[in-house]
Design an enzyme around this catalytic site. Structure first.
Site, PDB file in Angstrom:
ATOM      1  N   GLU A 156       4.912   9.298   5.703  1.00 45.06           N
ATOM      2  CA  GLU A 156       5.921   8.647   6.128  1.00 45.06           C
ATOM      3  C   GLU A 156       7.258   9.178   6.412  1.00 45.06           C
ATOM      4  OE1 GLU A 156       6.385   5.418   3.176  1.00 45.06           O
ATOM      5  OE2 GLU A 156       4.486   4.822   3.338  1.00 45.06           O
ATOM      6  N   GLU A 261      -5.741   4.111   3.853  1.00 44.98           N
ATOM      7  CA  GLU A 261      -5.233   3.119   2.721  1.00 44.98           C
ATOM      8  C   GLU A 261      -5.584   1.662   3.250  1.00 44.98           C
ATOM      9  OE1 GLU A 261      -1.270   3.610   1.594  1.00 44.98           O
ATOM     10  OE2 GLU A 261      -1.524   5.786   1.638  1.00 44.98           O
TER      11      GLU A 261
END
Ligand code: XIL
Length: 368
Positions: A156, A261
């Protein structure tokens, strides 16, 4: 004695092979094209989750720790490392021949304050933070060298608008910290596959920013093997077209693609812009939690159709090599607490009792 050892070894090997060849499982259904992974927490080794552990051993051939390899868990204090949970997971994974994915080395979340601030709470200088980063990566990746197959190296680092995230990593170390982290991970284990991992990768501006970043890392000479697309998605986003164009752009650049994920929330979204930024939070109210008594049949069908639709797209791209579900059963999903705590979500393939849902059956049928 020798015969005894031989007999024991052959039992172990045969046992493991039988487990992976389980013809009905998700893993065997999608091999050899895709590894099918599952995120696990320490609770997997508690007595109450014994059935879930057996489920994981039967259905999946890849695994990621949900939290216990994050910096705050593995090195909560300077130089104090917690190896119990990751050691047990690595041994378990090897015993069941699972591909192992380390998550995560560099992130602005779930990282202790002392990483960014010194003893007097002043922001660290560049050299001091760089030394911590170097030691963390060398120690954690080095401990499992040749055993953890894939690392999420940086998580991220790009905002939704494509700009660099203004995290303490960037503020203190400058633009090069991402390439440095990849180089350090590569030095610690030259055989590991190294990924950049993020959410909302399908948003065009964010995707462009990520591609710029990965190209920079590549041209610095540090190896980045692929993109991890988190996949915290909904029933209606991303669209098939958005997903296809995203996979196409990474495949054209010769990046491996890992869906790292995956979970599909079926609950109302409190915000018009989807996010998996763990800092987002909204207050609970009953209207936002409509399926406490179970998933109505029409939604169960919708979820099955949605998973089927996504897997059809994954299979169009040979560059997609793995799909990891963020949790084994609905009971264990972080979605029950994100972005509103205390809801009852139904985002995975197995329900709260560990029973396969229509979505699971649809994914098996897709390959028959
Ligand atoms: C989540 C875990 O599932 C939760 O248990 C924890 O409280 C917060 O983090 N993106 C990531 C994952 O890369 O590490 C996050 O995992 C979910 C969003």
């Amino acid at each position: 004695m020798f015969l005894c050892i031989l007999f024991f070894c052959s039992l172990t090997v045969t046992g493991a092979r039988t487990a992976k060849a389980d013809p009905g499982s998700l893993a065997s259904t999608y091999q050899p094209q895709l590894k099918i992974g599952v995120a696990v927490g320490e609770s997997l080794w508690s007595d109450s989750e014994r059935a879930t552990r057996i489920l994981c051993e039967r259905e999946y051939n890849s695994s990621t720790p949900e939290n216990f390899l994050k910096w705050d868990a593995v090195q909560p204090e300077p130089g104090k490392f917690n190896w119990a949970a990751p050691d047990r997971w690595v041994q378990w994974g090897e015993q069941h021949q699972l591909q192992l994915v380390g998550h995560v080395l560099v992130w602005h979340q779930q990282t202790p304050d002392w990483v960014f601030r010194d003893d007097s709470a002043a922001p660290r200088g560049r050299d001091s933070l760089h030394a911590l980063l170097r030691n963390h990566i060398a120690t954690v990746v080095g401990r499992y060298r040749g055993r953890i197959d894939i690392w999420d190296v940086v998580n991220e680092a790009i905002e939704d608008d494509g700009s660099r995230r203004d995290s303490p990593w960037l503020q203190i170390l400058g633009d090069n910290y991402v390439a440095d982290a990849f180089q350090l991970a590569h030095q610690a284990d030259p055989t590991a596959r190294l990924l950049y991992n993020d959410y909302n990768v399908w948003m065009p501006e964010k995707r462009a920013g990520i591609i710029r970043l990965l190209q920079e890392v590549r041209s610095s000479g540090a190896p980045v093997h692929g993109i991890g697309m988190q996949g915290h998605w909904g029933l209606h986003y991303p669209t098939v077209e958005e997903l296809q164009s995203t996979l196409k752009s990474f495949s054209e650049l010769n990046f491996e693609i890992h869906i790292t994920e995956l979970d599909i929330t079926v609950l109302p979204d409190p915000s018009s812009i989807p996010t998996a930024d763990i800092a987002s939070h909204f207050d609970y109210n009953e209207t936002m939690d409509p399926y406490q008594e179970g998933l109505p049949p029409e939604l169960s069908d919708q979820l099955a159709t949605r998973y089927e639709q996504l897997f059809k797209v994954f299979l169009e791209f040979p560059e997609v090599v793995r799909v990891t579900f963020w949790g084994a059963t609905d009971k264990l999903s972080w979605r029950n607490d994100f972005p509103i705590s205390g809801r009852t979500d139904h985002p995975l393939l197995f329900d709260r009792a560990g029973q396969p849902k229509k979505a699971y059956k649809a994914l098996l049928r897709l390959r028959q």
